[in-house]
Design a protein around this motif. Structure first.
Motif, short mmCIF file in Angstrom:
data_model
loop_
_atom_site.label_atom_id
_atom_site.label_comp_id
_atom_site.label_asym_id
_atom_site.label_seq_id
_atom_site.Cartn_x
_atom_site.Cartn_y
_atom_site.Cartn_z
N GLN A 80 0.82 -1.21 0.00
CA GLN A 80 0.00 0.00 0.00
C GLN A 80 0.86 1.27 0.00
O GLN A 80 0.49 2.27 0.60
CB GLN A 80 -0.95 0.01 1.20
CG GLN A 80 -2.39 -0.06 0.77
CD GLN A 80 -3.39 -0.08 1.93
OE1 GLN A 80 -3.09 0.26 3.06
NE2 GLN A 80 -4.59 -0.50 1.61
N HIS A 81 1.94 1.24 -0.73
CA HIS A 81 2.84 2.38 -0.79
C HIS A 81 2.47 3.27 -1.98
O HIS A 81 3.21 3.37 -2.96
CB HIS A 81 4.30 1.90 -0.87
CG HIS A 81 4.51 0.73 -1.78
ND1 HIS A 81 4.21 -0.55 -1.38
CD2 HIS A 81 4.95 0.64 -3.05
CE1 HIS A 81 4.48 -1.38 -2.38
NE2 HIS A 81 4.94 -0.68 -3.40
N TRP A 82 1.31 3.92 -1.88
CA TRP A 82 0.85 4.82 -2.94
C TRP A 82 0.01 5.95 -2.35
O TRP A 82 -0.61 5.79 -1.31
CB TRP A 82 0.07 4.08 -4.01
CG TRP A 82 -1.09 3.24 -3.53
CD1 TRP A 82 -1.03 1.96 -3.06
CD2 TRP A 82 -2.48 3.62 -3.49
NE1 TRP A 82 -2.29 1.52 -2.72
CE2 TRP A 82 -3.20 2.51 -2.97
CE3 TRP A 82 -3.17 4.77 -3.84
CZ2 TRP A 82 -4.59 2.54 -2.80
CZ3 TRP A 82 -4.55 4.81 -3.67
CH2 TRP A 82 -5.25 3.70 -3.16
N ARG A 83 0.05 7.07 -3.04
CA ARG A 83 -0.69 8.25 -2.60
C ARG A 83 -2.12 8.19 -3.15
O ARG A 83 -2.30 8.07 -4.37
CB ARG A 83 -0.04 9.53 -3.11
CG ARG A 83 1.38 9.75 -2.71
CD ARG A 83 1.93 11.01 -3.34
NE ARG A 83 3.35 11.18 -3.03
CZ ARG A 83 4.12 12.16 -3.49
NH1 ARG A 83 3.59 13.09 -4.29
NH2 ARG A 83 5.40 12.23 -3.16
N ALA A 102 -2.12 11.47 -9.33
CA ALA A 102 -2.68 11.28 -10.68
C ALA A 102 -1.88 10.24 -11.45
O ALA A 102 -2.44 9.49 -12.26
CB ALA A 102 -2.68 12.61 -11.43
N VAL A 103 -0.58 10.16 -11.18
CA VAL A 103 0.27 9.17 -11.87
C VAL A 103 -0.13 7.76 -11.43
O VAL A 103 -0.29 6.86 -12.27
CB VAL A 103 1.76 9.44 -11.58
CG1 VAL A 103 2.63 8.33 -12.16
CG2 VAL A 103 2.18 10.80 -12.14
N ALA A 142 -3.00 2.55 -12.27
CA ALA A 142 -3.91 1.62 -11.61
C ALA A 142 -5.16 1.39 -12.46
O ALA A 142 -5.62 0.25 -12.62
CB ALA A 142 -4.29 2.15 -10.23
N LEU A 143 -5.72 2.45 -13.02
CA LEU A 143 -6.93 2.29 -13.82
C LEU A 143 -6.64 1.58 -15.14
O LEU A 143 -7.51 0.89 -15.69
CB LEU A 143 -7.59 3.65 -14.06
CG LEU A 143 -8.18 4.33 -12.82
CD1 LEU A 143 -8.87 5.63 -13.19
CD2 LEU A 143 -9.14 3.41 -12.07
N GLU A 178 -4.52 18.76 -3.49
CA GLU A 178 -5.90 18.27 -3.49
C GLU A 178 -6.65 18.70 -2.22
O GLU A 178 -7.87 18.93 -2.27
CB GLU A 178 -5.91 16.75 -3.62
CG GLU A 178 -5.42 16.24 -4.96
CD GLU A 178 -6.25 16.77 -6.12
OE1 GLU A 178 -7.50 16.82 -6.00
OE2 GLU A 178 -5.66 17.14 -7.15
N PHE A 179 -5.94 18.82 -1.12
CA PHE A 179 -6.55 19.30 0.11
C PHE A 179 -7.07 20.73 -0.08
O PHE A 179 -8.19 21.05 0.33
CB PHE A 179 -5.53 19.24 1.24
CG PHE A 179 -6.05 19.61 2.61
CD1 PHE A 179 -7.31 19.23 3.03
CD2 PHE A 179 -5.24 20.33 3.50
CE1 PHE A 179 -7.78 19.55 4.31
CE2 PHE A 179 -5.69 20.66 4.77
CZ PHE A 179 -6.96 20.26 5.18
#
Length: 681
Positions: A124-127, A131-132, A137-138, A178-179
């Motif tokens: 689970q080492h992802w933000r 967007a990258v 992933a998609l 994004e925040f």
């Protein structure tokens, strides 16, 4: 077919298929040589396995390089499972990015509050806001969904895995950007943000959006509302990612339901699952027991809350353990009867699937000492024999499949935002634990033999005679209004210390505590009285309190119990105010399940709520009820380590545990009875 006509409320079955409870596990065939797979399906069939979650951590195997795809092994696994009558809840495999991706794009790696990069090497080492990462992933989701859209084994999609387990809070520049956008949508202007965050304090006033950051490492306590909003944002960011995968899957396979495994358990609180539930076609949950005095009750509490979030519709127990886990400081094997009891307690509260992590216990890796359905000892083991017996039991419980949980007359409300906000820094005490107080009330109901539902805070209160809202620190005006309307309409509300204190922006309701609930409760508190760790105070009903006390002045309420010693000696400890046709009770200290018993007994008597169990069973046995139009299924769960005689309850036995010395519910075991629905006319 129009989307409106598609029923995705449960996993796909063949038309006319007989309802059943699903049974299975996470299956990781890519960890094993091909010859083991044939042995796996043989043992699955013997155990009665009906469904497996497949390919959860298989991204690096499916896509070994950016433009290289390897589906042959997964084709083989899908075909083998289907040929053996085993359905597949197919994962999108996006839970952990492969090494080639993090090497090429280290900018997808999360950043901690202190500015450290979370490197590959675990999972689970992802933000969530990268967007990258989302692009790659998609692309994987599209490839997997396109390839298996028409495979007959496919019955559901499993988005990622335990979203937010390790990456809920990311403080990277992606997250900061994004925040800010999330805040701009919430508040509309920097001026409105300044008002909501109270930035006049400590010279924090912002003049432009680009000045706003996540609550990274600061010199002192970060802005409290900033902290709450970042928690809200972080939950929303992961929910947005879930929706992105879901929408792609629905476009390719509109008739295949989509779920993801929540983690409603223990102290996992980063994701607002009450808010997420509407985004999946059916709710799924993972649950693991922590040792302790209330561990069995905590399992029941979590299962109950999962059912409440699912709207009392059937849900999927995606993971729990057959025996020991690997991640606690001491990993205890389950005692005899616990596998059976834990599994059926979830079913009692609405689970129509009982699954485990994992099928075959790993020989290598970080989870090699985490139990599986097939342990290291193999087929010739007590654990596997219990797994087979559980499969037989679930087949016997097929009549329960598809039924709903029968609502109780009492409810405990659970509020994620109050959980987040009540345990922040710079508060009167750091010893307060929101979930522990809620669990104390749940155990007190079980001790009284009274069924209680655990519901998200926004749920309808219609039909509930007693409602407990523990530690509702964060109290928007509309929530306060709803509680008042409930009481005025004849309901009996109980709330506790540190409730009604602030609004949705963490601004104190002025004029004295408990703020938004002062008038309803008929009390006023000028100053909090938290207790030091280990300190207790005596009450005049023979009980004692810990963690918290309040200096209460009565403004219409009656004192039911008073402090017998300590700084609040002779002052009210438990109060009740009559409002309209109902009442509002306030408990100003942590009493624990035993101390809550006399308070709860009074409230239940006032509301006319009684146990449905015969007197000898109350406290020793938990009752949960599922029902259809013509039948009720009573689940009687032994909460103790001793046999309990089951007398005075009629019904057809569906599953039973009987000792040689007569009709008894064995240690840690469960009895399920089918009873006719009693007319309320």
């Amino acid at each position: 077919m129009s989307e409106k006509t598609i029923d995705r409320s449960w996993i796909r079955r063949e038309p006319g298929a007989t309802p059943r409870l699903e049974y299975g596990a996470d299956y990781n065939p890519d960890q094993w040589p091909r010859e083991v797979w044939d042995e796996d399906v043989r043992l699955m069939r013997r155990a009665g396995v009906t469904v497996v979650s497949l390919a959860i951590f298989s991204w690096a195997r499916i896509q070994p390089a950016a433009d290289v795809w390897d589906f042959e092994w997964l084709d083989d696994a899908m075909d083998l499972l289907h040929a053996n009558g085993i359905s597949v809840d197919l994962a999108t495999a996006t839970a952990s990015p492969p090494p080639w991706l993090t090497t090429a794009h280290p900018e997808i790696l999360p950043v901690t509050r202190t500015g450290e990069t979370v490197w590959p090497g675990a999972r689970q080492h992802w933000r969530p806001t990268s967007a990258v990462f989302r692009e790659h992933a998609l692309r994987l989701v599209d490839a997997v969904a396109t390839r298996y859209a028409d495979h007959p084994a496919l019955v559901a999609w499993h988005v990622s895995n335990e979203l937010g387990c390790h990456n809920i809070y990311d403080y990277s520049d992606d997250a900061a950007r994004e925040f800010r956008l999330w805040l701009e949508r919430r508040y509309g202007s920097v001026d409105a943000l300044n008002v909501a965050w109270g930035t006049a304090f400590w010279s924090q006033r912002y003049s432009a959006w680009e000045q706003v950051l996540p609550p990274r490492l600061a010199a002192s306590h970060p802005n409290p509302t900033q902290q709450i909003d970042f928690k809200r944002f972080s939950s929303d960011a992961l929910k947005d990612y879930l929706v992105a995968e879901r929408e792609l899957l629905r476009r390719i396979t509109p008739e295949v339901p989509v779920t993801t495994n929540f983690m409603i358990m223990n102290e996992t609180n980063g994701m607002n699952y009450a808010d997420w539930a509407a985004e999946v076609d059916f709710v799924s949950n993972d649950h693991y027991v922590l040792p302790g005095e209330q561990s069995r009750d905590e399992l029941s509490f979590s299962a109950n809350l999962t059912g409440g979030i699912a709207g009392h519709r059937p849900w999927f127990l995606m993971e729990h353990s057959t025996s020991a886990v690997n991640w606690q400081s001491v990993n205890l094997a389950k005692q005899p009867g616990e596998l059976f009891r834990d599994s059926l307690t979830h079913v009692a509260h609405g689970a129509d699937a009982v699954c485990f992590f994992q099928w075959r216990q790993s020989a290598a890796g970080a989870e090699k000492f985490h139990s599986g359905m097939v342990p290291h000892a193999g087929e010739d083991s007590d654990l596997y024999r219990d797994v087979v017996r559980l499969g037989e039991t679930l087949r016997d419980l097929a009549p329960v499949a598809g039924t709903s949980v029968t609502p109780a007359r009492a409810a405990i409300l659970f509020d994620w935002e109050s959980w987040w906000a009540s345990e922040k820094d710079s508060h009167p005490t750091q010893l307060l634990r929101f979930r522990a107080e809620a669990l104390d009330w749940y155990s007190a109901f079980l001790d009284a033999g009274v069924r209680v539902d655990v519901l998200p805070s926004a749920a309808s209160l219609a039909g509930y005679d007693v409602v407990v809202a523990p530690v509702f620190y964060l109290m928007p005006q509309d929530t306060a209004d709803a509680l008042r309307a409930y009481v005025e309409g004849g309901g009996h509300l109980v709330t506790t210390y540190f409730s009604g204190i602030v609004d949705e922006n963490d601004h104190v309701w002025l004029g004295g505590y408990p703020g938004a609930l002062r008038e309803l409760l008929g009390i006023r508190i000028q100053e909090f009285g938290p207790l030091l760790e280990g300190d207790t105070v005596a009450l005049d009903n023979g009980t004692s309190g810990s963690v918290w006390t309040d200096r209460i002045d009565l403004e219409g309420a009656d004192a039911l119990v008073r402090y017998a010693d300590g700084p609040q000696s002779t002052r009210p400890a438990v109060t009740r105010n009559t409002v309209g046709a109902g009442s509002a009770t306030y408990v100003s200290t942590r009493l624990g399940p035993r101390g809550l018993a006399p308070v709860l007994a009074e409230v239940l008597e006032l509301a006319g709520v009684e146990s449905e169990l015969p007197e000898p069973l109350r406290g020793s046995v938990e009752l949960a009820v599922r029902g259809s139009a013509d039948s009720e299924f009573w689940f009687l769960v032994n909460r103790t380590a001793e046999p309990v005689r089951i007398d005075g309850i009629d019904g057809e036995v569906i599953v039973r545990s009987v000792r040689d010395d007569g009709p008894a519910l064995g240690s840690r075991e469960v009895l399920v009875l089918r009873r006719p629905v009693t007319s309320t006319d």
